[in-house]
Design an enzyme around this catalytic site. Structure first.
Site, short mmCIF file in Angstrom:
data_model
loop_
_atom_site.label_atom_id
_atom_site.label_comp_id
_atom_site.label_asym_id
_atom_site.label_seq_id
_atom_site.Cartn_x
_atom_site.Cartn_y
_atom_site.Cartn_z
N GLY A 27 -11.72 -35.45 -41.80
CA GLY A 27 -12.15 -34.39 -42.71
C GLY A 27 -13.15 -34.85 -43.74
N GLY B 70 -13.95 -36.26 -46.54
CA GLY B 70 -13.29 -37.09 -47.55
C GLY B 70 -14.06 -37.23 -48.84
N ARG B 71 -15.38 -37.06 -48.79
CA ARG B 71 -16.18 -37.10 -50.02
C ARG B 71 -17.36 -36.15 -49.95
NH1 ARG B 71 -19.37 -42.93 -49.72
NH2 ARG B 71 -19.72 -42.98 -47.49
N LYS C 195 -22.44 -35.08 -51.33
CA LYS C 195 -21.70 -36.24 -50.85
C LYS C 195 -21.49 -37.20 -52.01
CE LYS C 195 -21.81 -39.81 -47.22
NZ LYS C 195 -22.58 -40.31 -46.05
N GLY D 18 -13.39 -40.56 -52.96
CA GLY D 18 -14.30 -39.44 -52.87
C GLY D 18 -15.68 -39.69 -53.44
N ARG E 130 -27.39 -32.88 -49.52
CA ARG E 130 -28.03 -32.86 -48.22
C ARG E 130 -27.98 -31.45 -47.63
NH1 ARG E 130 -23.83 -36.85 -44.95
NH2 ARG E 130 -21.98 -35.53 -45.07
N ASP F 60 -16.85 -38.14 -35.01
CA ASP F 60 -16.91 -37.34 -36.23
C ASP F 60 -18.26 -37.46 -36.92
OD1 ASP F 60 -15.50 -40.02 -36.64
OD2 ASP F 60 -16.13 -39.57 -38.68
N ASP G 106 -25.01 -38.34 -41.00
CA ASP G 106 -24.27 -39.41 -41.67
C ASP G 106 -24.98 -40.77 -41.56
OD1 ASP G 106 -22.41 -37.69 -42.56
OD2 ASP G 106 -20.76 -38.40 -41.33
#
Length: 484
Positions: free
Chosen positions: A88, A90-91, A108, A121, A171, A247, A257
């Site tokens: 998920g 997370g941050r 982010k 986070g 982003r 992910d 990412d």
């Protein structure tokens, strides 16, 4: 009528905002104390209908101090080939969609979320600046990617390998939906939400699939195709992602990412950009295979909605051909070859072998080859000290010259076309490191200049020509990890 800029209702909810706690949760950002502007992407901002210059209102939103309640989503995934279960955002906090282009904006590093697990986070300036510059470098190369809109900094201390300071990067993407979202809904018992996810993808991103006999299979086919083309694009510019977990794979075929990514300096097919990747799973030469593996995992997760195992295997089986064709076409263009002839693949394969044996700089080689003199006198390659090594270029240069002679058009036109697609500049790791060191002292001048140069990486930019040189010796000692 659209709401006023940065009013409470400016951000529309993401398309998946009402899917229930099994998929999405709302939570406030913790935000940055005493935030400062680091970077503002004025070019992208104008495309999105936002102010050319950052405003006080924008500062509040993009530092996580705005009044809204952002959304965070649950996803799962395979990390380094192993099932990791629930992961998920997370941050990451999704502020929502903005009117122009129906784009999502995500923060982010703005604090803990319901999916932070044991994390804080937060993101640090080092990794946030790398993501900002990395995504904009890929956009400048014409490679599908998320984009970076803003970078906010703070003196808030954050502990990683060392004590660092916090930052938030904003982003932008049409959607941040990942392979891992499908995995989560498929394997954790949310069939209704999984069907809604596929319906959303078809309505907003894959509309032609709705008219096919098996719409979900058609979505899978399109994702496989986009992924294959994305892997070919990465390989053609020497880009190494570093953490190709499921992910971190976009359902829209975007580069997603930016952690321990790197662009190749000296060509090494087994280059590992992430020193946490001790097995070399995500090395440069493994990326195409991992793209196929991740697509297979996605196909398995979608099988309950497709109910056509043979069809799934046929779709997945097309990946290798799609990738190989796309990559060869990209290398043809890099070599200035417009026609497709039978001997092109061996010509490219031999070239890559020579690049490896002679430890030639990947980016500089193709840029050098694009110069007018090289097109008329290819033997000059033998005289360049930086390309000299244990394997002579003589035979390949002769074969390349003969191949060019079979093309229509002049050598000058061919060279001009090559310079238009072979970048002079890429975001080398040492350049990012220098920009980070300056930014940590409060000076973002180099970061802003890098952003500008990387926006048009094939242009000459003579005032920054030193950035196109081979990296200094000290750059070889730089390492990147998952915290990068």
């Amino acid at each position: 009528m659209d709401p006023p800029l940065f009013s409470r209702d400016f951000f529309r909810p993401p398309l998946w905002h009402d899917w229930g706690e099994g998929f999405v949760r709302q939570t406030r950002c913790e935000g940055l104390p005493e935030p400062q502007w680091g970077l503002w992407n004025s070019t992208l901002a104008q495309e999105l209908g936002l102010p050319e210059a950052p405003t006080q209102e924008a500062s509040a939103y993009f530092s996580g101090n705005g009044p809204q309640m952002p959304w965070c989503s649950a996803y799962a995934g395979h990390q380094f080939g192993l099932w990791a279960g629930l992961l998920g955002d997370g941050r990451a906090h999704t502020l929502g969609r903005i009117p122009a282009g129906n784009q999502e904006i995500q923060l982010k590093g703005a604090g803990m979320t319901p999916y932070s697990r044991r994390g804080d986070g937060r993101a640090v300036l080092r990794s946030s600046l790398r993501e900002y510059l990395g995504s904009e470098a890929m956009a400048g190369l014409g490679i599908p990617t998320t984009r970076a809109l803003a970078l906010m900094t703070s003196h808030l201390p954050v502990r990683r390998e060392t004590r660092e300071t916090a930052a938030v990067v904003a982003r932008v993407a049409p959607s941040f939906l990942r392979f891992g979202h499908v995995e989560h809904l498929a394997w954790h018992g949310f069939p209704t939400e999984l069907k809604r996810l596929l319906d959303l993808l078809m309505v907003f991103h894959y509309p032609e699939a709705r008219h096919q006999p098996n719409p979900v299979l058609s979505v899978l086919e399109e994702v496989v195709e986009r992924t294959a083309h994305l892997m070919a694009a990465w390989q053609s510019v020497g880009f190494c992602h570093g953490v190709m977990n499921t992910d971190n794979m976009s359902l829209l075929g975007l580069t997603l990412d930016y952690g321990p990514f790197a662009f190749l300096d000296r060509f090494d097919p087994q280059f590992i950009g992430n020193h946490s990747d001790q097995e070399g799973r995500y090395a440069y030469d493994q990326q195409p295979w991992i793209g196929a593996w991740n697509c297979a995992v996605l196909g398995s997760a979608l099988s309950a909605l497709i109910d056509d195992e043979k069809g799934i295997q046929v779709v997945l089986g097309r990946y290798n051909t799609l990738f190989a064709t796309s990559l060869l076409n990209r290398f043809r263009r890099k070599l200035g070859l417009q026609q497709a002839l039978p001997g092109d693949q061996p010509l490219v394969d031999t070239l890559l072998s020579l690049l490896h044996q002679n430890r030639a700089d990947f980016t500089r080689f193709f840029r050098f080859l694009a110069q007018d003199a090289v097109q008329t006198e290819p033997a000059r390659l033998e005289e360049e000290e930086e390309f000299q090594g244990p394997s002579p270029w003589t035979e390949w240069v002769r074969d390349y010259q003969e191949r060019c002679a079979r093309e229509e058009g002049s050598a000058l036109a061919r060279a001009q076309g090559m310079r238009a697609i072979n970048p002079k500049y890429v975001l080398r790791t040492y350049l990012a490191e220098l920009a980070i060191r300056q930014a940590q002292q409060g000076d973002f001048a180099m970061a802003r200049n890098l952003e500008s140069v990387l926006r048009t990486p094939c242009d000459e930019h003579p005032e920054f020509s030193s950035w196109a040189l081979a990296p200094p010796d000290w750059a070889g000692a730089l390492t990147l990890s998952c915290s990068s």
